[in-house]
Design a protein around this motif. Structure first.
Motif, PDB file in Angstrom:
ATOM      1  N   ALA A 190      58.924  10.484  31.888  1.00 25.69           N
ATOM      2  CA  ALA A 190      58.059   9.344  32.196  1.00 25.69           C
ATOM      3  C   ALA A 190      56.613   9.798  32.285  1.00 25.69           C
ATOM      4  O   ALA A 190      56.317  10.921  32.698  1.00 25.69           O
ATOM      5  CB  ALA A 190      58.479   8.680  33.503  1.00 25.69           C
ATOM      6  N   GLY A 191      55.731   8.917  31.888  1.00 27.27           N
ATOM      7  CA  GLY A 191      54.306   9.089  32.103  1.00 27.27           C
ATOM      8  C   GLY A 191      53.856   8.074  33.120  1.00 27.27           C
ATOM      9  O   GLY A 191      54.295   6.915  33.086  1.00 27.27           O
ATOM     10  N   SER A 192      53.007   8.474  34.056  1.00 25.12           N
ATOM     11  CA  SER A 192      52.617   7.601  35.152  1.00 25.12           C
ATOM     12  C   SER A 192      51.133   7.771  35.448  1.00 25.12           C
ATOM     13  O   SER A 192      50.654   8.900  35.585  1.00 25.12           O
ATOM     14  CB  SER A 192      53.453   7.945  36.391  1.00 25.12           C
ATOM     15  N   ILE A 193      50.398   6.648  35.521  1.00 27.23           N
ATOM     16  CA  ILE A 193      48.974   6.738  35.840  1.00 27.23           C
ATOM     17  C   ILE A 193      48.531   5.535  36.659  1.00 27.23           C
ATOM     18  O   ILE A 193      49.180   4.488  36.662  1.00 27.23           O
ATOM     19  CB  ILE A 193      48.073   6.849  34.585  1.00 27.23           C
ATOM     20  N   ASN A 194      47.421   5.717  37.357  1.00 29.34           N
ATOM     21  CA  ASN A 194      46.686   4.616  37.975  1.00 29.34           C
ATOM     22  C   ASN A 194      45.375   4.461  37.216  1.00 29.34           C
ATOM     23  O   ASN A 194      44.620   5.437  37.106  1.00 29.34           O
ATOM     24  CB  ASN A 194      46.354   4.909  39.440  1.00 29.34           C
TER      25      ASN A 194
END
Length: 329
Positions: free
Chosen positions: A78-82
């Motif tokens: 998974a890739g996760s960002i804000n």
């Protein structure tokens, strides 16, 4: 809210050892929710191509903490960002990882016990895109770089988070997910395409970083290079409206353009242009939060001679216009 989490995704869910001081947020498909300290919307979408999109827009009024549960089968990434706001991921192995507008993460966490901590007084726009092993193999076959092997292990106890500096392209893709264009009959196709693009960018960036840098903290600098780096970043942060083009900085610091780029890239994960833009946008966001300056004054302060160009750049970066940010304040 007491909505069940459907199979084949990860969501916010109760833990058998639930702390009475920790809120429990169970994922629903785009429902509005209102829990102590937080109000907003969460959306979970499972696409036919084996990918999962988690999108959240949260107004955090008080410090909040949520348990998080994975229900993906072993072998996923998974890739996760804000694109807006900050949070902290506390993992089952005891490690903590920040998620900020400058740093995202490539991740896989199988065991129970993950918590997200959300500091008060902010708006968070968060996106996570996951892809399971079978779908990745369909796309990559045996060509997926070896660096991804730990993410694709068939073990069910993997805890793996790798920080990754965000590129302008990643931010632009994710900001588009919150834009007004993601509507209409083709909404799901648009979100599926954007999710695929985003995860592809994360995979490419992580593969390149891993090839040239085996550490998470960047290349260690000599004392001279460290002093130059500190002066360079200080100049960018303190004079965001100044002449900060690559060629101009190279002349000022009497260095080749390639050296300026490599120095910033090794320590921040960003090229010179990416780093300058990220700092300008962060400063603009802070100034909009205070509400002491007009949009025109803020645009000039961070190096934009035309308000329209600033507004477009800010919207691409954060997924909202400067006017919206100012009104929210």
């Amino acid at each position: 809210m007491n909505t069940n989490v459907s199979e084949g995704g990860f969501g916010y869910a109760p833990d058998t050892e639930h702390d009475e001081n920790i809120d429990t947020l169970v994922l629903a498909d785009g429902d509005l929710f209102d829990l102590p300290g937080v109000q907003g919307r969460l959306e979970r979408i499972e696409f036919p191509n084996g990918m999962y999109l988690h999108r959240a827009e949260l107004n955090v009024r008080e410090d909040s903490c949520f348990n998080v549960k994975n229900s993906l089968p072993p072998g996923w990434i998974a890739g996760s960002i804000n694109v807006m706001g900050n949070l902290r991921v506390d993992c089952p192995d005891g490690a903590s990882h920040p998620l900020t507008p400058d740093q995202g993460m490539v991740m896989r966490i199988d065991p129970l016990g993950t918590r997200y901590f959300l500091p008060a007084g902010q708006k968070i726009r968060h996106v996570g895109v996951a892809c399971v092993l079978g779908s990745l193999r369909d796309r990559f076959g045996e060509t997926l770089p070896k660096v991804f092997d730990p993410f694709l292990s068939k073990r069910d106890d993997v805890v793996l988070i790798k920080p990754l500096a965000l590129t302008n392209r990643m931010r632009s893709i994710v900001s588009s997910m919150f834009g007004s264009d993601v509507t209409g009959a083709g909404r799901m196709l648009k979100l599926e395409g954007l999710s695929t693009l985003f995860l592809a960018e994360m995979i490419d960036s992580y593969a390149v970083r891993s090839e040239f840098d085996t550490s998470d903290g960047g290349t260690e600098l000599s004392a001279l290079d460290q002093a130059i780096f500190d002066e360079l970043t200080s100049l960018i942060k303190t004079t965001p409206g100044g002449p900060l083009g690559l060629s101009q900085l190279a002349v000022k610091f009497e260095m080749p353009e390639s050296r300026v780029n490599s120095l910033l890239k090794s320590q921040t994960g960003k090229t010179c242009a990416e780093y300058v833009r990220s700092e300008r946008m962060a400063i603009a966001r802070d100034l909009l939060t205070t509400g002491d300056l007009s949009i025109k004054e803020i645009a000039a302060h961070v190096g934009f001679s035309h308000v329209s160009n600033f507004s477009r750049s800010y919207r691409d970066w954060y997924g909202e216009s400067p006017a919206s940010a100012l009104l929210r304040k």
